[in-house]
Design an enzyme around this catalytic site. Sequence first.
Site, mmCIF file in Angstrom:
data_model
loop_
_atom_site.group_PDB
_atom_site.id
_atom_site.type_symbol
_atom_site.label_atom_id
_atom_site.label_comp_id
_atom_site.label_asym_id
_atom_site.label_seq_id
_atom_site.Cartn_x
_atom_site.Cartn_y
_atom_site.Cartn_z
ATOM 1 N N CYS A 72 -8.318 2.343 -5.331
ATOM 2 C CA CYS A 72 -8.221 2.326 -3.884
ATOM 3 C C CYS A 72 -6.748 2.883 -3.301
ATOM 4 O O CYS A 72 -6.079 3.157 -4.377
ATOM 5 C CB CYS A 72 -8.062 0.551 -3.616
ATOM 6 S SG CYS A 72 -7.577 0.362 -2.167
ATOM 7 N N SER A 74 -4.439 1.533 -1.809
ATOM 8 C CA SER A 74 -3.245 0.902 -2.025
ATOM 9 C C SER A 74 -2.702 1.133 -3.211
ATOM 10 O O SER A 74 -1.339 1.039 -3.449
ATOM 11 C CB SER A 74 -3.641 -0.744 -1.801
ATOM 12 O OG SER A 74 -4.321 -0.898 -0.378
ATOM 13 N N HIS A 77 -0.598 3.955 -2.953
ATOM 14 C CA HIS A 77 0.500 3.827 -2.095
ATOM 15 C C HIS A 77 1.801 3.348 -2.982
ATOM 16 O O HIS A 77 2.729 3.621 -2.728
ATOM 17 C CB HIS A 77 0.281 2.674 -1.085
ATOM 18 C CG HIS A 77 -0.620 2.973 0.164
ATOM 19 N ND1 HIS A 77 -0.718 4.286 0.766
ATOM 20 C CD2 HIS A 77 -1.236 2.389 0.910
ATOM 21 C CE1 HIS A 77 -1.599 4.395 1.772
ATOM 22 N NE2 HIS A 77 -1.912 3.129 1.955
ATOM 23 N N HIS A 93 -6.336 -3.500 -8.567
ATOM 24 C CA HIS A 93 -6.850 -4.860 -7.984
ATOM 25 C C HIS A 93 -8.337 -4.986 -7.609
ATOM 26 O O HIS A 93 -8.554 -6.007 -6.916
ATOM 27 C CB HIS A 93 -5.659 -4.929 -6.585
ATOM 28 C CG HIS A 93 -6.116 -3.772 -5.585
ATOM 29 N ND1 HIS A 93 -5.533 -2.482 -5.600
ATOM 30 C CD2 HIS A 93 -6.819 -4.070 -4.392
ATOM 31 C CE1 HIS A 93 -6.059 -1.962 -4.580
ATOM 32 N NE2 HIS A 93 -6.828 -2.788 -3.771
ATOM 33 N N CYS A 200 -11.881 -5.518 -3.399
ATOM 34 C CA CYS A 200 -11.037 -4.915 -2.370
ATOM 35 C C CYS A 200 -12.070 -4.195 -1.432
ATOM 36 O O CYS A 200 -12.456 -4.880 -0.122
ATOM 37 C CB CYS A 200 -10.110 -4.217 -2.972
ATOM 38 S SG CYS A 200 -8.955 -3.541 -1.608
#
Length: 400
Positions: A72, A74, A77, A93, A200
């Site tokens: 993902c 994220s 990031h 996650h 997610c």
Amino acid sequence: MVSLPLDCDFLERTDSFLLLFLSQVHSAWYMVIKCKAAVLWEINKPLSIEEVEVAPPQANEVRIKIVSTGICRSDDHVINGSLVYPTPIILGHEAAGIVESIGEGVTSVKPGDKVIPLFTPQCKQCKACKHPVANLCSANDLTSSKGTLRNGAIRFTCRGKPIHHFLGTSTFTEYTVVDEISVVKIDPASPLEKVCLIGCGFTTGYGSAVKVAKVTPGSTCVVFGLGGVGLSVIIGCKSAGASRIIGVDINKEKFSKAKEVGATECINPLDYQKPIEDVLVEMTKNGVDFSFEVIGRLDTMTAALQSCNNAYGVSVIVGVPPNAQNLSVNPMLLLTGRTWKGAIFGGFKSKDDIPKLVSDVIAKKFKLDPLITNVSSLDKINEGFDMLRSGKSIRTVLIM
Ligand code: CND
Ligand code: ZN
């Protein structure tokens, strides 16, 4: 740990063969597992495939064998420093797996259960969990960014160093340990190689439309960012009955997939001289009913707000903004009647809602297949991130 009934009375009553068997099972439960994991030693460096030690689960913890995990934005990031977490860390996650062992006091899952780790936990005790709508359990690690389990513990070691957990999940590893509040049992018939996306991307996007914005039948929606999460917002808008769904992305390669999942048209801000919010307000005669920012940029968050109708538009922030940056907006944008909101994990209460969403996938109410463009292995995780960064993939799923 699961306590076996090895008291004295029991020993006297039990034959030696059974005891030997039980003691072996018991010690297996206490064993440290050595396995492969992708470790981020420092930001802006590739992940490193390492042998890590995964300690056994202690009270109220669960050790999971990860079967599949999606990549993902994220996670990226954190790699690029825009979401700040302590390093070294095991990211990931969005996953599905099977319970390997449980700590003392764990009642909601048992070894062998198919499960999804929850990056937004649900303790059912805090004010948010008791609130009828809120879903940001106060035990989450997104707002605290500690990089540990709930009680501050770390269960990973590599080259003699403790390795941090990510969002209470850490799924870029063959085995992980999570708090019981961060895992939920799912239907034994679940296709684990696909339902990781319920952990997610799909849930975040879909819920942002149906639960957070509460998209209405016949409405007009605009979705900024057509990655795995943005496409899931489109799926949510469509299932809520929106009649016009406009996709916005600077990568036009994303348009065909967006249309496949429900966008009625797609536009590229780079094709216009004027700001994209002005284009959208014109296209929709005074702005859309619902807008979604699913990129994680401040300029597109403001553009999404300005694209919705000034009297009743609802704009939802889904993208994770860069660390320590602030927006400055004219309050007049809100004074006239717009609503600006955001949500984690699509507003879903994780333990309650995830099993239902998984059942919906099994019942073919939604298809996750269009979101999975690449299937790979943990060894190739850095290539998976490169595909995401270059815009060539939607979701890469790593099969462990
Ligand atoms: P992904 O990178 O796949 O998609 C982002 C899309 O935005 C890409 O298609 C880009 O081409 C596009 N894009 C980039 N810049 C612009 C721009 N200036 N204008 C228009 N389009 C642009 O990301 P993802 O779908 O995995 O995740 C999207 C965001 O959602 C990201 O910020 C991620 O961190 C966040 C998120 C939030 C939550 C939550 O709970 N709220 C959960 N997971 C991910
Ligand atoms: Zn995510």
